[in-house]
Scaffold this active site. Structure first.
Site, PDB file in Angstrom:
ATOM      1  N   TRP A 355       0.823  -1.218   0.000  1.00  0.00           N
ATOM      2  CA  TRP A 355       0.000   0.000   0.000  1.00  0.00           C
ATOM      3  C   TRP A 355       0.856   1.267   0.000  1.00  0.00           C
ATOM      4  CZ3 TRP A 355      -2.041   2.358   5.116  1.00  0.00           C
ATOM      5  CH2 TRP A 355      -1.043   2.322   6.096  1.00  0.00           C
ATOM      6  N   ASP A 356       2.187   1.093  -0.021  1.00  0.00           N
ATOM      7  CA  ASP A 356       3.092   2.240   0.116  1.00  0.00           C
ATOM      8  C   ASP A 356       2.882   3.310  -0.952  1.00  0.00           C
ATOM      9  OD1 ASP A 356       4.046  -0.173   1.344  1.00  0.00           O
ATOM     10  OD2 ASP A 356       5.833   0.931   1.937  1.00  0.00           O
ATOM     11  N   GLU A 494       0.457  -4.187  11.865  1.00  0.00           N
ATOM     12  CA  GLU A 494       0.550  -5.632  11.611  1.00  0.00           C
ATOM     13  C   GLU A 494       0.848  -6.461  12.858  1.00  0.00           C
ATOM     14  OE1 GLU A 494       3.743  -5.737   8.780  1.00  0.00           O
ATOM     15  OE2 GLU A 494       2.341  -5.346   7.128  1.00  0.00           O
ATOM     16  N   LYS A 616       2.513  -1.381  15.804  1.00  0.00           N
ATOM     17  CA  LYS A 616       3.733  -1.272  15.005  1.00  0.00           C
ATOM     18  C   LYS A 616       3.825   0.121  14.393  1.00  0.00           C
ATOM     19  CE  LYS A 616       5.997  -3.357  10.996  1.00  0.00           C
ATOM     20  NZ  LYS A 616       5.868  -4.305   9.887  1.00  0.00           N
ATOM     21  N   GLN A 617       2.683   0.633  13.943  1.00  0.00           N
ATOM     22  CA  GLN A 617       2.690   1.905  13.206  1.00  0.00           C
ATOM     23  C   GLN A 617       1.320   2.547  13.293  1.00  0.00           C
ATOM     24  OE1 GLN A 617       3.267  -0.930   9.874  1.00  0.00           O
ATOM     25  NE2 GLN A 617       2.487   0.752   8.631  1.00  0.00           N
TER      26      GLN A 617
HETATM   27  C1  BGC Z   1       4.839  -2.111   6.991  1.00  0.00           C
HETATM   28  C2  BGC Z   1       3.808  -1.975   5.899  1.00  0.00           C
HETATM   29  C3  BGC Z   1       4.497  -1.628   4.601  1.00  0.00           C
HETATM   30  C4  BGC Z   1       5.580  -2.648   4.298  1.00  0.00           C
HETATM   31  C5  BGC Z   1       6.351  -2.312   3.054  1.00  0.00           C
HETATM   32  C6  BGC Z   1       5.890  -3.113   6.575  1.00  0.00           C
HETATM   33  O1  BGC Z   1       6.882  -3.182   7.543  1.00  0.00           O
HETATM   34  O2  BGC Z   1       4.233  -2.552   8.174  1.00  0.00           O
HETATM   35  O3  BGC Z   1       2.874  -0.979   6.228  1.00  0.00           O
HETATM   36  O4  BGC Z   1       3.593  -1.605   3.559  1.00  0.00           O
HETATM   37  O5  BGC Z   1       6.484  -2.692   5.360  1.00  0.00           O
HETATM   38  O6  BGC Z   1       6.969  -1.083   3.158  1.00  0.00           O
END
Ligand code: BGC
Length: 800
Positions: A355-356, A494, A616-617
């Site tokens: 989704w970046d 995640e 995590k984020q």
């Molecule tokens: C993040 C995701 C991201 C992916 C690729 C993961 O560590 O949690 O949000 O899309 O890295 O950058």
């Protein structure tokens, strides 16, 4: 870093993997890590990877007792090899000599990698080496290098080797070393003519062929010195060896020009034939450099962001734009590729597309919108696969995968290794259905920036409607509450992929997912007003959307459930979040620092992060990142929740204390959401996001590939976040809140067929509507709308 350069003044073997990633050269078609020409992959210091946009292959491995198939962005033959030796001695290598002086520079303005070294070998012979390299932005199939070797205190015979090496594997990420890694098989190698060697390989499963042709020329004084050239081959490898006599203080120049073609190329007959023929048509290194420099100049003219008053931020932002444009550029057009989260710079996440794009497209929209359009087509072409995935899961419409590669099937790995414990763990992160909200958001943003009605009508609308249908069918009505719910999903955080002690994967009612689903459905409904009736009819028929379906969409857009914590105004990240335990943040921050991968740490301690209120984020906070307060309140009003702008801060404060920033994307979101209320903290978060890659803050991840979302996200934070730039109701809004540290900012952007240049200071904003083919544009400054005609120039006092 200074100005336009990244410079390293010493040879530091332990830093080399990071430097290789940061010094990658690419052109949106392929990229090659900044490894030394003479270095072979040794899994410690050197890893000369070459990656082709869209160059994927699948392999089956036996992992933790199961057969797993993974798709990887393939490491293609190494075209760099160029080295020398004194007759019958060892080949030159930086670890085999004493380095006297060393300087490596990445020149971002020109896209040039240079190295100057003086070194002494075991026999006391001193030499200097000056090497330059480019991956042509002007011709995506061409790369070139030049070596100038000068014997400082010796004369004598040497042997030079210039090779193409296809005996490579995907071995750049140590966590993946238990997986099969032999993606290539050799097909052909040899000599095309006196000057040119060639190599052709093929991926073992996807059968993509790549041919490389390398033309090597040697220039030395006095002219006429004899050079003896021989050909060496073995399966997957070809080299020209040259024997010649060097004279003290007389520089010897070697030029290697490489042509690279693949079976994915358009407008070719056959990769090898075209590689050989085209390589003969290339000019000298100097000529190629000039064309390449001009191509970069054109790109920089469109994309540069000037912050003259903050040289550190300026240089790093340039590096971020540079790597973004090396991953996707005009050369990407027609390639049918997405944007790999880690660029074309390494093998982490196997080159998959997540989704970046949500963090990447806003920058492209404002500078190279034709590129966003192209990248959205990558998704559009994979609609059939997304429809199949939805049907398989029991839904209708289109369900795009969390991780995408060649054909758009789900590429998320089923198990992953925790390097901290050595355990293989089940991976349920593919349940991040919110990717489907991101795709619609990207289509919508592209349209806002360009008003590209053709795209929206024929391509965008089909994706939006099909995704709306998916959200409508994954949502279940709870007859007790009368609200719709979404189960078995994972949010952006995640760490929480299931409930503690539950056997079922996924969570219920992730607030971000539910709100995104409603927003998507609202956009779908809005389309019915925007498109002409006949197109609406066509789409409804094609996608088998009935009146009853649309009635359900309307119902959901008023009745989606959003969980809140204990009657408060704070959204629960997911249903039941409040029952999780509090996490001892202080203790862990002291031990592991501000940003940490708590999932790995806790699992290695026999615990499980999903027991805690620890993210995590950014997850809930993503809503404040993507939507203005006005837009959000509108959604909540329709849903009948009394959510007000003043509640946003309570939510930010709550989740700020419960986030570990285990993803580099997290600090960007946190900076953004604080930009209006707390400039100091916003800037601190921005600063941390800014150095994520240059300082490799996650300790070893950047060497496996740059974090493109964080790179583009920091640029976008300056471009949109700190300037309050937003497109709403056909107005380009600006409401600057520049942090103290960014006191001046200039850039130009493309908005609906105009080039608009903006100059900000803390007190003044100058807007010039430069060029364009439409007459007027509406620009709003701090709440007031002004009409600009082409050529207009206005200054605003914005001091607070
Ligand atoms: C993040 C995701 C991201 C992916 C690729 C993961 O560590 O949690 O949000 O899309 O890295 O950058």
């Amino acid at each position: 870093m200074y100005d336009w350069k990244v410079a390293y003044d010493n040879w530091a073997p332990e830093e080399q993997p990071l430097r290789e990633a940061l010094c990658t050269l690419g052109n949106g078609y392929f990229a090659t890590r900044g490894a030394f020409e003479e270095a072979d992959a040794d899994l410690q210091e050197h890893y000369p990877g070459t990656y082709l946009a869209g160059g994927y292959n699948r392999l089956v491995s036996e992992i933790a007792g199961r057969q797993v198939e993974n798709e990887d962005l393939v490491n293609w033959p190494n075209w760099l090899p160029l080295t020398f030796r004194h007759t019958n001695e060892e080949w030159f290598g930086v670890s085999r000599v004493e380095v006297i002086t060393f300087r490596q520079e990445l020149d971002m303005r020109q896209g040039l990698l240079e190295r100057r070294m003086r070194f002494r070998d075991g026999s006391g012979r001193e030499s200097t080496l000056y090497s330059r390299r480019l991956v042509s932005m002007a011709n995506p199939h061409v790369a070139a290098m030049e070596w100038e070797l000068t014997p400082q205190n010796w004369s004598g015979e040497i042997e030079i080797k210039s090779a193409l090496d296809g005996r490579v594997t995907n071995s750049g990420v140590s966590r993946y070393r238990d997986y099969e890694s032999q993606h290539l098989e050799p097909l052909q190698q040899g000599q095309h003519n006196e000057e040119t060697i060639f190599l052709k390989v093929q991926t073992v499963q996807s059968k993509i062929q790549m041919a490389q042709a390398a033309r090597t020329r040697i220039y030395m004084e006095p002219k006429g010195n004899e050079v003896e050239r021989t050909l060496q081959t073995e399966d997957g490898y070809v080299a020209h060896h040259f024997k010649l006599k060097c004279e003290q203080k007389r520089p010897l120049r070697v030029e290697k020009v490489v042509q690279l073609q693949t079976s994915r190329d358009k407008a070719i007959s056959e990769p090898l034939q075209d590689a050989c023929i085209n390589s003969g048509r290339q000019g000298s290194f100097t000529h190629l450099l000039e064309k390449h420099r001009l191509a970069w100049q054109r790109l920089w003219n469109r994309t540069e962001l000037q912050i003259a008053c903050n040289s550190k931020a300026q240089s790093i932002l340039r590096l971020h734009i540079f790597h973004l444009l090396q991953t996707v550029s005009a050369n990407t057009i027609g390639m049918d590729v997405g944007v790999p989260a880690r660029g074309l710079h390494g093998e982490a996440y196997r080159g998959h597309i997540f989704w970046d794009e949500l963090f990447i497209f806003p920058f492209l929209n404002m500078h190279l919108p034709e590129l966003t359009r192209e990248l959205l087509f990558y998704r559009y072409r994979r609609l059939p696969e997304a429809r199949y995935a939805a049907a398989q899961a029991g839904y209708r419409g289109a369900m795009f995968p969390w991780q995408s590669g060649s054909n758009g099937r789900e590429e998320t790995q089923q198990v992953h290794l925790n390097p901290q414990s050595g355990n293989w763990l089940i991976d349920n992160t593919h349940l991040q259905r919110h990717i489907n909200g991101a795709i619609v958001y990207n289509v919508w943003q592209y349209f806002q920036a360009t008003e590209d009605m053709e795209f929206l009508t024929f391509v965008g609308a089909e994706m939006i409607l099909d995704i709306a249908q998916f959200w409508s069918t994954i949502a279940e009505e709870n007859t007790k509450t009368g609200r719709y719910e979404i189960h078995h999903v994972v949010g952006p955080d995640e760490y929480h992929a299931d409930y503690p002690d539950s056997d079922e994967p996924g969570l219920s009612n992730n607030a971000y997912t539910n709100v995104m689903a409603v927003w998507v459905i609202q956009r779908a409904l809005q389309l019915f007003q925007m498109l002409d009736d006949s197109r609406v009819e066509e789409l409804l028929q094609k996608l088998t959307i009935s009146e009853a379906d649309i009635a359900r969409w309307r119902d959901i857009s008023h009745k989606m459930y959003v969980p809140f914590i204990d009657q408060s105004n704070i959204m629960a990240q997911f249903e039941g979040y409040e029952q999780l335990e509090d996490f001892p943040w202080q203790e862990y921050k002291e031990k592991y620092g501000e940003s940490m991968r708590l999932d790995r740490i806790l699992e290695s301690e026999g615990d499980n992060v999903n027991r805690y209120k620890a993210s995590k984020q950014a997850d809930v906070l993503m809503l404040f990142y993507l939507f203005s307060a006005e837009e959000l309140i509108h959604v909540f009003d329709l849903l009948g929740y009394p959510f007000k702008p003043e509640h946003i801060h309570e939510n930010i404060a709550y989740y700020e204390e419960r986030t570990s920033h285990g993803s580099t994307l997290s600090k960007i979101v946190h900076s953004w959401v604080l930009a209006r209320s707390d400039r100091k903290r916003a800037y601190n978060n921005f600063k941390m996001a800014l150095v994520s890659d240059v300082e490799d803050v996650q300790g070893g991840t950047t060497q496996e590939g740059i974090h493109l979302g964080a790179m583009a996200g920091t640029v976008d934070l300056v471009q949109r976040g700190f300037t309050g730039l937003e497109i709403r109701d056909n107005v380009l809004w600006l409401a600057p809140v520049l942090p103290e540290e960014i006191g001046c900012l200039n850039f130009q952007l493309r908005y609906r067929s105009h080039w608009i240049s903006l100059q900000f200071t803390h007190d003044k904003l100058l807007i010039v509507v430069d060029k364009g083919w439409l007459k007027e544009v509406q620009i709003g400054v701090n709440g007031n709308v002004f009409t600009f005609q082409t050529g207009d120039r206005r200054e605003f006092n914005i001091s607070r």
